[in-house]
Design a protein around this motif. Structure first.
Motif, PDB file in Angstrom:
ATOM      1  N   PRO A   5      11.563   2.956  15.221  1.00 29.46           N
ATOM      2  CA  PRO A   5      11.478   1.708  14.190  1.00 29.46           C
ATOM      3  C   PRO A   5      11.170   1.910  12.981  1.00 29.46           C
ATOM      4  CG  PRO A   5       9.464   1.919  15.587  1.00 29.46           C
ATOM      5  CD  PRO A   5      10.385   3.113  16.110  1.00 29.46           C
ATOM      6  N   LYS A   6      11.485   1.176  12.074  1.00 33.14           N
ATOM      7  CA  LYS A   6      11.274   1.085  10.667  1.00 33.14           C
ATOM      8  C   LYS A   6       9.874   1.345  10.201  1.00 33.14           C
ATOM      9  CE  LYS A   6      14.906  -1.891   9.292  1.00 33.14           C
ATOM     10  NZ  LYS A   6      15.271  -3.416   9.265  1.00 33.14           N
ATOM     11  N   ALA A   7       8.933   0.911  10.985  1.00 35.05           N
ATOM     12  CA  ALA A   7       7.521   1.079  10.845  1.00 35.05           C
ATOM     13  C   ALA A   7       6.847   0.609  12.027  1.00 35.05           C
ATOM     14  CB  ALA A   7       6.946   0.270   9.749  1.00 35.05           C
ATOM     15  N   SER A   8       5.409   0.773  12.203  1.00 39.18           N
ATOM     16  CA  SER A   8       4.885   0.655  13.479  1.00 39.18           C
ATOM     17  C   SER A   8       4.353  -0.870  13.689  1.00 39.18           C
ATOM     18  CB  SER A   8       3.469   1.448  13.400  1.00 39.18           C
ATOM     19  OG  SER A   8       3.420   2.667  13.340  1.00 39.18           O
ATOM     20  N   HIS A   9       4.229  -1.659  12.717  1.00 35.58           N
ATOM     21  CA  HIS A   9       3.939  -3.159  13.043  1.00 35.58           C
ATOM     22  C   HIS A   9       4.851  -3.991  12.149  1.00 35.58           C
ATOM     23  CE1 HIS A   9       0.274  -0.599  13.887  1.00 35.58           C
ATOM     24  NE2 HIS A   9       0.206  -0.049  12.683  1.00 35.58           N
ATOM     25  N   PHE A  10       4.809  -5.197  12.492  1.00 33.97           N
ATOM     26  CA  PHE A  10       5.522  -6.263  11.742  1.00 33.97           C
ATOM     27  C   PHE A  10       4.340  -7.284  11.563  1.00 33.97           C
ATOM     28  CE2 PHE A  10       8.387  -9.623  10.961  1.00 33.97           C
ATOM     29  CZ  PHE A  10       9.693  -9.032  10.644  1.00 33.97           C
ATOM     30  N   GLU A  14       7.463  -8.723   7.444  1.00 32.99           N
ATOM     31  CA  GLU A  14       7.772  -7.516   7.291  1.00 32.99           C
ATOM     32  C   GLU A  14       7.250  -6.348   8.206  1.00 32.99           C
ATOM     33  OE1 GLU A  14       5.472  -6.900   3.104  1.00 32.99           O
ATOM     34  OE2 GLU A  14       7.579  -7.764   3.058  1.00 32.99           O
ATOM     35  N   TYR A  15       8.252  -5.335   8.081  1.00 30.05           N
ATOM     36  CA  TYR A  15       7.544  -3.942   8.856  1.00 30.05           C
ATOM     37  C   TYR A  15       6.510  -3.499   7.865  1.00 30.05           C
ATOM     38  CZ  TYR A  15      11.041  -3.677  12.421  1.00 30.05           C
ATOM     39  OH  TYR A  15      11.837  -4.015  13.496  1.00 30.05           O
ATOM     40  N   GLU A  17       3.759  -0.056   7.782  1.00 30.21           N
ATOM     41  CA  GLU A  17       3.058   1.108   8.332  1.00 30.21           C
ATOM     42  C   GLU A  17       1.571   1.237   7.678  1.00 30.21           C
ATOM     43  OE1 GLU A  17       2.876   3.279  10.633  1.00 30.21           O
ATOM     44  OE2 GLU A  17       4.842   3.640  10.817  1.00 30.21           O
ATOM     45  N   LEU A 185       8.855  -5.349  18.389  1.00 28.46           N
ATOM     46  CA  LEU A 185       9.277  -5.258  16.943  1.00 28.46           C
ATOM     47  C   LEU A 185      10.487  -6.016  17.090  1.00 28.46           C
ATOM     48  CD1 LEU A 185       7.963  -1.606  16.081  1.00 28.46           C
ATOM     49  CD2 LEU A 185       6.736  -3.880  15.273  1.00 28.46           C
ATOM     50  N   LYS A 186      11.387  -5.643  17.525  1.00 25.76           N
ATOM     51  CA  LYS A 186      12.826  -6.104  17.402  1.00 25.76           C
ATOM     52  C   LYS A 186      12.745  -7.813  17.778  1.00 25.76           C
ATOM     53  CE  LYS A 186      15.661  -3.107  16.601  1.00 25.76           C
ATOM     54  NZ  LYS A 186      16.308  -2.749  15.216  1.00 25.76           N
ATOM     55  N   GLU A 189      11.467  -9.131  14.547  1.00 24.99           N
ATOM     56  CA  GLU A 189      12.841  -8.991  13.354  1.00 24.99           C
ATOM     57  C   GLU A 189      13.700 -10.006  13.606  1.00 24.99           C
ATOM     58  OE1 GLU A 189      14.247  -4.893  13.124  1.00 24.99           O
ATOM     59  OE2 GLU A 189      16.199  -5.880  13.289  1.00 24.99           O
TER      60      GLU A 189
END
Ligand SMILES: NC(=O)c1ccc[n+]([C@@H]2O[C@H](COP(=O)([O-])OP(=O)(O)OC[C@H]3O[C@@H](n4cnc5c(N)ncnc54)[C@H](O)[C@@H]3O)[C@@H](O)[C@H]2O)c1
Ligand SMILES: C[N+](C)(C)CC=O
Length: 483
Positions: A5-10, A14-15, A17, A185-186, A189
């Motif tokens: 994933p782009k980063a660990s959390h949302f 936004e993502y 990290e 996370l998806k 998103e």
């Protein structure tokens, strides 16, 4: 696609990290290889997520139900459009075969978003006339909700919690299982792509400690957990200390009762669906299969034959219909139960061992001549291990089926519908099936009784668990007082 994933959390739309958190490797269960890494949430990340959700909730609740519902339904459409990509990701996250994930995960999540999106505009109170006076009720959101997920259905669990919570005007911080960190996370998103205001749905990663910190936070009004009974007991107790609302979707050891007049092919199919789908990693599985004595050997022969139809292999190959255990740890737990079954003297019909290939595969396993006192008949295994027990009378099987702390699901196969309804009526379970097993449409309430749970997911019932009713008495005349 890359599963990283782009980063660990949302958080807050936004993502985000924070590499100060402990790394959590993402392992593809079919190979044992690391395919991604995320980081557990630090206390600062947990605070950011809770503060964002709290700040966003009031404005979200002020939007009309029609507006909220439109966003959820748009998210459902996006999930369906991206079903293939989401299914591939679900397969990386869990190891479940793509053949399954294409029809059972993002699709089920989309159903929940569409269903609760559709209900959002009709969440109203009522008018109660009292002579000249009257009472009206208002259905209000609870406020800030925490969702905590298990690892077997990461997309579905995130959506089954987010959809009713958001439809009612709540905000949510969701913590997926540390074993399956990618799919939620998806979901976040996609909800934001559909127009969800920032902060209304947030995802943070972590182990039980992060879940515990979320549950203990005084700003949180509701906790919805999907997990094991021991975790449920801890979380329920922690939430009760602050009078928080709870939904508990927990484990089971459900009975599947097959009478001698049943259609054998359908009964075998039901037992296969109720034990080997998702390699047995399904909460509602009918893992105690009670078969009436007269048909036992015929049933077992057909079951063994059809179980040969399991196609093991790379779960990303659509021809494969049976995947690995989600993790090495889960594989070891399940193998331990298989050894207990053998040691206790159950008759091994098929399977009973790890499969000699990379990854965490266990062959679909059937034990016969299982007795009620055996460990494999009493404890939730959460793997592809079916226990077949035999019985003689209806009264006997009802008593034995109910002799458990669990009460998630139950099923009956018989051609006698009077008996089917009588037996289902007597079985202590929340989600039941007649001549079928493990169907979970969004329109039907889902959840357990006894130690298997509190509250219900899906259907209009879920609305009751993510909202509360305010009643307002309106006096039209003068107030009468004693002095
Ligand atoms: N009834 C249902 O709908 C349903 C659906 C899927 C799975 N399950 C159950 O889930 C279990 C398997 O999942 P699992 O192994 O991930 O369960 P688990 O209980 O180990 O963990 C569930 C979640 O709770 C978190 N957690 C652990 N300790 C916590 C604590 N003290 N405070 C807050 N959070 C904590 C974990 O990090 C994880 O996210 C099985 O028992 C299965 O039956 C139930
Ligand atoms: C809810 N269900 C049955 C689809 C998955 C439970 O593990």
């Amino acid at each position: 696609m890359t599963p990283q994933p782009k980063a660990s959390h949302f958080i807050n739309g936004e993502y985000v990290e924070d590499t100060k958190g402990t790394p959590i490797p993402v392992i593809y269960a079919a190979t044992g290889e690391q395919i991604a890494v995320v980081h557990t949430a630090t206390p600062e990340i947990v605070e950011e997520a809770l503060a964002s959700a709290q700040a966003a909730q009031k404005a979200w609740a002020k939007m009309t139900g029609t507006e909220r519902g439109r966003i959820l339904r748009r998210a459902a459409d996006i999930m369906r459009e991206r079903n293939h990509e989401l299914s591939v990701l679900e397969t990386y996250d869990t190891g479940k075969p793509l053949q399954e994930t294409l029809v059972a995960d993002a699709t089920s999540g989309a159903d929940a978003l569409e269903y609760f999106g559709g209900l959002a505009a009709s969440l109203t109170g009522e008018h109660i006339p009292l002579g000249e006076d009257w009472v009206y009720t208002v259905r209000e959101p609870l406020g800030l909700c925490v969702g905590i997920g298990a690892w077997n259905y990461p997309t579905q669990i995130a959506c089954w919690k987010a959809a009713p919570a958001l439809a009612c005007g709540n905000a949510m911080v969701f913590k997926p299982s540390e074993t399956t960190t990618l799919c939620a996370l998806k979901v976040a998103e996609i909800l934001h792509e559909a127009g969800l205001p920032a902060g209304v749905f947030n995802v943070v990663q972590g182990m039980g400690e992060v879940g515990g910190a979320l549950v203990a936070d005084p700003r949180v009004d509701k906790v919805s957990l999907t997990g094991s009974v021991p975790t449920g007991k801890k979380v329920y107790a922690a939430a009760a200390a602050d009078m928080k609302h709870v939904t508990m979707e927990l484990g089971g050891k459900s009975p599947l009762v097959i009478f001698d007049d049943a259609d054998i092919e359908n009964a075998v199919g039901g037992a296969i669906n109720g034990n080997f789908y998702s390699s047995g990693q399904v909460c509602s599985n009918g893992t105690r299969v009670f078969v009436q004595k007269g048909i036992k050997e015929k049933f077992l022969a057909r079951l063994a034959e059809r179980t040969k139809g399991a196609v093991l292999g790379d779960p990303q190959d659509e021809a494969v219909n049976f995947g690995p255990m989600v993790s090495e740890r889960q594989m070891e737990i399940v193998l331990g139960y298989i050894e207990k079954g053998k040691a206790e003297g159950a008759r091994l019909i098929c399977g009973g061992e790890r499969v000699d290939r990379p990854g965490y595969f266990i062959a679909p396993t059937v034990f016969a001549d299982v007795t009620d006192d055996m460990v494999i008949a009493r404890e939730e295994i959460f793997g592809p291990v079916m226990s077949v027990l035999d019985f003689e009378t209806e009264e006997e099987v009802i008593e034995r089926a109910n002799a458990t702390e669990f009460g998630l699901s139950a099923g009956v196969f018989t051609r006698d519908f009077t008996r089917a309804h009588r037996v289902i009526g007597a079985l202590e379970a929340g989600s039941c099936f007649i001549n079928s097993y493990n169907d979970a449409p969004v329109e039907a309430p889902f959840g357990g009784v006894k130690a298997s749970g509190v509250g219900r997911e899906n259907s209009k019932e879920a609305i009751k668990h993510f909202s509360q009713v305010k009643s307002v008495y309106v006096r039209m005349g003068d107030v009468e007082a004693a002095f």
